[in-house]
Design an enzyme around this catalytic site. Structure first.
Site, mmCIF file in Angstrom:
data_model
loop_
_atom_site.group_PDB
_atom_site.id
_atom_site.type_symbol
_atom_site.label_atom_id
_atom_site.label_comp_id
_atom_site.label_asym_id
_atom_site.label_seq_id
_atom_site.Cartn_x
_atom_site.Cartn_y
_atom_site.Cartn_z
ATOM 1 N N ARG A 14 78.058 75.604 8.918
ATOM 2 C CA ARG A 14 77.397 74.516 7.984
ATOM 3 C C ARG A 14 76.239 74.729 9.023
ATOM 4 O O ARG A 14 75.974 75.027 10.221
ATOM 5 C CB ARG A 14 78.031 73.211 8.190
ATOM 6 C CG ARG A 14 78.637 72.499 9.118
ATOM 7 C CD ARG A 14 79.324 71.704 9.208
ATOM 8 N NE ARG A 14 79.972 71.528 10.271
ATOM 9 C CZ ARG A 14 79.556 69.942 11.053
ATOM 10 N NH1 ARG A 14 77.613 69.283 11.027
ATOM 11 N NH2 ARG A 14 80.184 70.209 12.492
ATOM 12 N N ASN A 61 88.439 80.921 15.919
ATOM 13 C CA ASN A 61 88.144 79.398 17.278
ATOM 14 C C ASN A 61 88.528 80.014 18.749
ATOM 15 O O ASN A 61 88.940 80.672 19.385
ATOM 16 C CB ASN A 61 89.622 79.209 17.670
ATOM 17 C CG ASN A 61 89.793 77.478 17.997
ATOM 18 O OD1 ASN A 61 88.673 77.109 18.523
ATOM 19 N ND2 ASN A 61 90.567 76.730 17.801
ATOM 20 N N SER A 140 70.026 74.704 23.360
ATOM 21 C CA SER A 140 69.617 73.545 23.494
ATOM 22 C C SER A 140 68.796 72.810 24.220
ATOM 23 O O SER A 140 69.470 72.970 25.354
ATOM 24 C CB SER A 140 70.997 72.187 23.544
ATOM 25 O OG SER A 140 70.231 70.893 23.006
ATOM 26 N N TYR A 153 77.740 68.266 27.283
ATOM 27 C CA TYR A 153 76.901 69.600 26.814
ATOM 28 C C TYR A 153 75.816 70.109 27.472
ATOM 29 O O TYR A 153 75.758 71.574 27.578
ATOM 30 C CB TYR A 153 76.240 68.923 25.837
ATOM 31 C CG TYR A 153 75.713 69.444 24.135
ATOM 32 C CD1 TYR A 153 76.763 70.067 23.516
ATOM 33 C CD2 TYR A 153 74.936 69.458 24.459
ATOM 34 C CE1 TYR A 153 75.885 70.827 22.660
ATOM 35 C CE2 TYR A 153 74.012 70.341 23.103
ATOM 36 C CZ TYR A 153 74.501 71.006 22.300
ATOM 37 O OH TYR A 153 73.573 71.403 21.173
ATOM 38 N N LYS A 157 75.393 74.491 28.121
ATOM 39 C CA LYS A 157 74.620 74.545 27.602
ATOM 40 C C LYS A 157 73.420 75.233 28.666
ATOM 41 O O LYS A 157 72.752 76.935 28.798
ATOM 42 C CB LYS A 157 73.345 73.471 26.693
ATOM 43 C CG LYS A 157 73.748 73.296 25.634
ATOM 44 C CD LYS A 157 74.378 74.738 23.984
ATOM 45 C CE LYS A 157 75.400 74.383 22.811
ATOM 46 N NZ LYS A 157 75.241 75.443 21.857
ATOM 47 N N ILE A 186 66.921 68.812 15.250
ATOM 48 C CA ILE A 186 67.132 69.836 13.958
ATOM 49 C C ILE A 186 67.469 68.910 12.617
ATOM 50 O O ILE A 186 68.497 68.309 12.911
ATOM 51 C CB ILE A 186 67.098 71.561 14.078
ATOM 52 C CG1 ILE A 186 66.824 71.910 14.933
ATOM 53 C CG2 ILE A 186 67.549 72.433 12.541
ATOM 54 C CD1 ILE A 186 65.866 71.884 15.865
ATOM 55 N N THR A 236 64.950 82.530 27.084
ATOM 56 C CA THR A 236 65.016 81.215 25.920
ATOM 57 C C THR A 236 63.690 81.277 25.562
ATOM 58 O O THR A 236 62.943 80.579 25.844
ATOM 59 C CB THR A 236 65.466 80.032 26.986
ATOM 60 O OG1 THR A 236 66.750 80.663 28.090
ATOM 61 C CG2 THR A 236 65.736 78.906 26.194
#
Length: 246
Positions: A14, A61, A140, A153, A157, A186, A236
């Site tokens: 998704r 996974n 991110s 997180y 990242k 987003i 990046t």
């Protein structure tokens, strides 16, 4: 594209991952998308085969070392060596730092950073023999700016970007590039459920005054995958509407 080049896209069930997989398929790649469940893989397969019957999907996974190793060995035997690898699969386990559990920290690092290491470990050696390829890791804006409640997180990242620069230096001589795309906010299922007041607060920090679209991330990935980006590595690309211009 005169012949179909193979692309592996993780986390394609998704949102951003699905958009990337579909964009590469429309660009003429043979795309194999992944999901963590059989039902997720079936959904990815159906969507990609509507674009071209050669596309496919598999269960992967990346948080599970043994499953990843087995699945990617099967991938190489079944489909061959990819020209493009997009590491998009990831999770969040948000919490304020003082409340963050060891499990919340470990799960995010294991999936978002170590999981990418696992995929690259399986794919880089055959790509080196191929002497061509592009690895694109989805980072991110949070890896650059940080964010309250997302220490795990942000660490994953930021680590991913350092990992990508290091790997890029090691394999550039074999005509393989390694880059990151760092999305800002987003428009996805996750942003749709935010309260309107929170959406307005976020939009106030974005010079572009809108959330990005998944297709815009897919476009950046498609560029890095293609011939026009063959001399770009260790970089990046920030896609965030001007929210961060560092």
């Amino acid at each position: 594209m005169s012949e179909k080049l193979l692309a592996l896209v993780t986390g394609a069930s998704r949102g951003i991952g699905r958009a990337i997989a579909e964009r590469l398929a429309r660009d003429g790649y043979r795309v194999i998308g992944t999901a963590t469940s059989e039902s997720g893989a079936a959904s990815v397969r159906e969507a990609l085969k509507q674009i071209d019957g050669d596309n496919d999907a598999l269960v992967l996974n990346i948080a599970d070392a043994a499953q990843t190793d087995g699945a990617l060995k099967d991938f190489l035997q079944t489909y061959g060596t990819p020209r493009v690898v997009v590491n998009n699969a990831g999770i969040t386990r948000d919490n304020l730092f003082l409340r963050m559990s060891d499990d919340e920290w470990d799960e995010v690092i294991n999936t978002n950073l170590t999981g990418v290491f696992r995929v690259c470990k399986s794919m880089v050696k055959p790509m080196l023999k191929q002497k061509a390829g592009a690895i694109i890791n989805i980072s991110s804006i949070i890896g650059t700016t940080g964010n309250g409640g997302q220490a795990n997180y942000a660490a994953a990242k930021a680590g991913l970007e350092g990992f990508s620069r290091s790997l890029a230096q090691e394999i550039a001589s074999r005509n393989i590039t390694v880059n990151c795309v760092a999305p800002g906010f987003i428009q996805t299922d996750m942003t749709e459920i935010l309260p309107e007041t929170q959406k307005e607060a976020i939009l106030a920090t974005i010079p572009g005054k809108r959330f990005g679209q998944v297709e815009e991330i897919a476009g950046a990935v498609a560029f890095l995958a293609g011939n026009d980006a063959k001399y770009i590595t260790g970089q990046t690309i920030h896609v965030n509407g001007g929210m961060n211009m560092g």
